[in-house]
Design an enzyme around this catalytic site. Structure first.
Site, PDB file in Angstrom:
ATOM      1  CD  GLU A  84       6.570  -0.553   0.412  1.00  0.00           C
ATOM      2  OE1 GLU A  84       7.097  -1.698   0.651  1.00  0.00           O
ATOM      3  OE2 GLU A  84       7.076   0.872   0.529  1.00  0.00           O
ATOM      4  CG  HIS A 129      11.873   5.702  -7.055  1.00  0.00           C
ATOM      5  ND1 HIS A 129      12.781   4.629  -7.541  1.00  0.00           N
ATOM      6  CD2 HIS A 129      11.964   5.883  -5.851  1.00  0.00           C
ATOM      7  CE1 HIS A 129      13.246   4.107  -6.350  1.00  0.00           C
ATOM      8  NE2 HIS A 129      12.813   4.870  -5.326  1.00  0.00           N
TER       9      HIS A 129
END
Lengths: 325, 371
Positions: free
Chosen positions: A60, A129
């Site tokens: 990322e 998450h």
């Protein structure tokens, strides 16, 4: 008007913008050949190929930074975070480079990127998450952040975000991807910084964003039916820029405010909105402002408990009754 | 001289491995064609960086420059050499030790000095400071404060060139400390995987702040890391601008021609501390080590000797250049001193492009929250 899913609406926005501007490209993990982890980009790689729809390794920081660098030379990358939670490993790129390069260069640079992906809990996947970082993004001048609550808004806001010349985060929601709303076939855009009144009422203002606005809509109906409370429901749509006017007009009309968000309460978006209301509508308030947020703990895994941890109809009704007590 | 050994994997096209055999880098093709003016310009650039930084150090010590001041003194031939090879579609980006690169691309001493003084006339209107010089119109993209944070950005600039079908490359400078950041390693993988024309130049000055290379990197041959990503690499010395140019030219040409990344490690040395605040820099290294480099490998002295020897420069013309750049640096300090600080209203400009440009997109909603 066709009834389409939130997922399909976003895909239409991406598809239209890829066609609209040759510099628009999509990159992220599994966005191309796999068709997207949540199938938001399904079919786009097949349609547009490797140049426009790009699979990335699980890096990322590298691909966010790459998108920022490319945007300086006129590319308009739309970066998908499989979960917005994963943006946390790219924070230096997003919160130093995307947000501050323009400022530190005295306005010589601008970073027209979109960072999009689901930012929600309620999916039984535990704390790592389930982040809802719209407050954190909004805390960085230079960044913009929108939280569409329905398919119509998701499409219109996404298209505006892609055409915007500043970095915009679009916070989506996995629990909304499969839900359907009416979305017109003809092209439209929704301006940033304009809230949407989802329901007009006179007793209580509820301010919400993202999926919470939809839950609040259901709760508002129940409040009307079960408690004869008429709710004015403001869906923020955009967190930064923020439509202060619509919030204040509503509160001045009802005299009471309940602020609902999935964020954790401490330093959440609604902390700012609460401040705004007391500052600019103090004399109109008939009761203290109340908040319904995620219960202040890391996101719990156990489904039954998580469903209680994040705002639901029951907790919103409870909050509304406090405002009217 | 280069001690590099090329990787054994023969699948990739390699740059000619001639470094070991070259005695005089002035005679390699990229350097042999330099005119006397070109060479004097290199000398002026290197000397200009030195005099500018000496003057900025003085201003810092007088309390006129705040924050951090990461001096490039000792490393000047690296930026000057690499930048001298830039073509129209080449771009550069670097970290916080950015003054040398800024001056090498042609930014003025005035705008750079004023930026450090925090003045409105600075290149970033006093909003960036010493670590954040930018000149996009000169293809110079900063000036970045977080170690290795610029490396994915450099990859992105090069990605844009490829996307648009432009023949060029991005030179992304980083220090020897930056190689241990995850973002750099992620980026190496990405640029190799996608065939992105970026040249990473590791300016290895031997110390990541106060920690020597031996104490920070398990593999001291930093360029070897490229092997793990199937990227071509090379190593050279950074005190001789002609050697820098030779190796950088190979790397940049390859990136432009073959659309591939390259990792070039340039061994150099900084005379000063990590920043001026690093007063301990003579404790983590010896005074002798510093003096030894200054005596034998000072990039200004080395170049001057070469240019006097080949007749490009005389003692007299060298002194004249020295006086000119010193005068320019003094004038820059005066300019910075006399320049105004930006008005307070400037605190909230240059945050959003749409707001600054008063576009339709910026009409709705509140952007700033001050009360």
């Amino acid at each position: 008007m066709p009834l389409i899913t939130y997922r399909e609406a976003i895909k239409q926005a991406l598809d239209e913008e890829i066609q609209h501007d040759e510099n628009v490209c999509i990159m992220g993990e599994e966005v191309a050949q796999y068709n997207g982890a949540y199938k938001v980009t399904e079919g786009l790689w097949e349609k547009y190929g490797d140049k426009r729809v790009i699979d990335t390794p699980i890096s990322e920081a590298a691909f966010s930074g790459l998108a920022i660098g490319a945007s300086c030379l006129g590319i308009r990358p739309v970066v998908e975070m499989m979960f917005m939670s994963f943006s946390y490993v790219a924070i230096d790129q997003l919160f130093n480079n995307a947000s501050f390069c323009r400022y530190m260069s005295g306005g010589l640079m601008n970073v027209p990127i979109v960072v999009r992906g689901p930012a929600n809990g309620g999916t039984n996947v535990g704390a790592t998450h389930s982040h809802t970082p719209e407050n954190m993004v909004a805390n960085h001048p230079g960044l913009k952040v929108v939280c569409p609550s329905n398919a119509y808004d998701a499409k219109g806001l996404m298209k505006t975000a892609i055409r915007d010349n500043d970095p915009v985060f679009v916070m989506e929601n996995t629990l909304l991807y499969g839900e359907k709303w009416e979305v017109p076939e003809e092209e439209y855009l929704i301006e940033l910084g304009v809230a949407n009144i989802l329901r007009e009422g006179s007793d209580l203002t509820i301010v919400a964003h993202g999926r919470c606005a939809m839950i609040a809509l259901k709760a508002a109906k129940m409040l009307e039916e079960q408690h004869e409370i008429s709710v004015d429901l403001v869906d923020l749509r955009s967190i930064r820029p923020l439509d202060e006017t619509t919030i204040l007009e509503s509160v001045k009309k009802t005299g009471r405010a309940l602020l609902v968000e999935e964020n954790k309460p401490y330093c959440g978006v609604d902390a700012q909105i609460s401040h705004l209301i007391q500052l600019k509508a103090f004399d109109y308030l008939d009761a203290p402002i109340h908040r319904v947020s995620a219960i202040d703990a890391p996101q719990i895994y156990a489904k039954e408990l998580e469903d209680w941890q994040i705002p639901n109809e029951e907790r919103i009704i409870e909050g509304a009754l406090k405002c009217l007590a | 001289m280069s001690a590099a050994k090329k990787k054994s994997n023969a699948t990739a096209t390699k740059a000619p491995s001639a470094g070991d055999a070259i005695d005089d880098f002035q005679q390699t093709p990229i350097n042999a064609g330099l005119s006397r003016e070109d060479k004097c310009k290199l000398y002026r650039t290197i000397l200009g960086i030195r005099r500018f930084e000496e003057r900025s150090l003085q201003a810092y010590n007088q309390g006129k420059i705040g924050g951090f001041l990461h001096l490039y003194i000792g490393q000047e031939a690296v930026a000057a050499g690499v930048v001298s090879l830039m073509e129209e579609n080449d771009h550069i980006i670097t970290a916080y030790r950015d003054h040398g690169h800024a001056l090498a691309v042609g930014m003025s001493m005035n705008e750079c000095m004023a930026e450090m003084f925090g003045k409105h006339t600075g290149c970033s209107k006093g909003k960036g400071g010493s670590m954040h010089f930018f000149a996009p119109e000169k293809n110079y993209w900063g000036g970045h404060g977080i170690v290795a944070g610029q490396t994915p950005l450099g990859a992105g600039l090069a990605f844009a060139l490829k996307y648009k079908g432009l023949k060029g490359c991005c030179i992304c400078f980083l220090g020897d400390g930056a190689v241990n950041q995850g973002s750099f390693m992620e980026t190496l993988n990405l640029v190799s995987l996608w065939g992105i024309p970026v040249v990473f130049v590791i300016e290895n000055n031997g110390y990541s702040m106060g920690t020597s290379l031996a104490r920070s990197s398990a593999e001291e041959n930093l360029a070897h890391r490229a092997d793990g990503f199937d990227i071509e690499w090379d190593v050279c010395e950074g005190h001789d601008v002609f050697e820098v140019r030779e190796y950088a030219n190979r790397a940049m040409s390859r990136a432009r021609e073959e659309m591939k990344p390259f990792l070039l490690e340039i061994r150099t040395y900084r005379y000063r501390g990590h920043s001026v605040a690093d007063a301990n820099h003579e404790k983590y290294r010896t005074k002798e080590e510093i003096e030894e480099y200054k005596k034998n490998k000072d990039p200004i002295n080395v170049l001057k000797e070469q240019l006097v020897a080949d007749g490009s420069l005389t003692e007299e013309s060298a002194s004249k250049i020295n006086l000119e750049v010193k005068t320019e640096a003094d004038a820059a300090a005066k300019f910075a001193e006399q320049s105004p600080v930006a008005p307070r209203s400037e605190i909230q400009t240059d945050v959003y492009w749409e707001v600054d440009n008063d576009t339709n997109n910026s009409l709705k909603g509140t952007y700033f929250f001050n009360d």
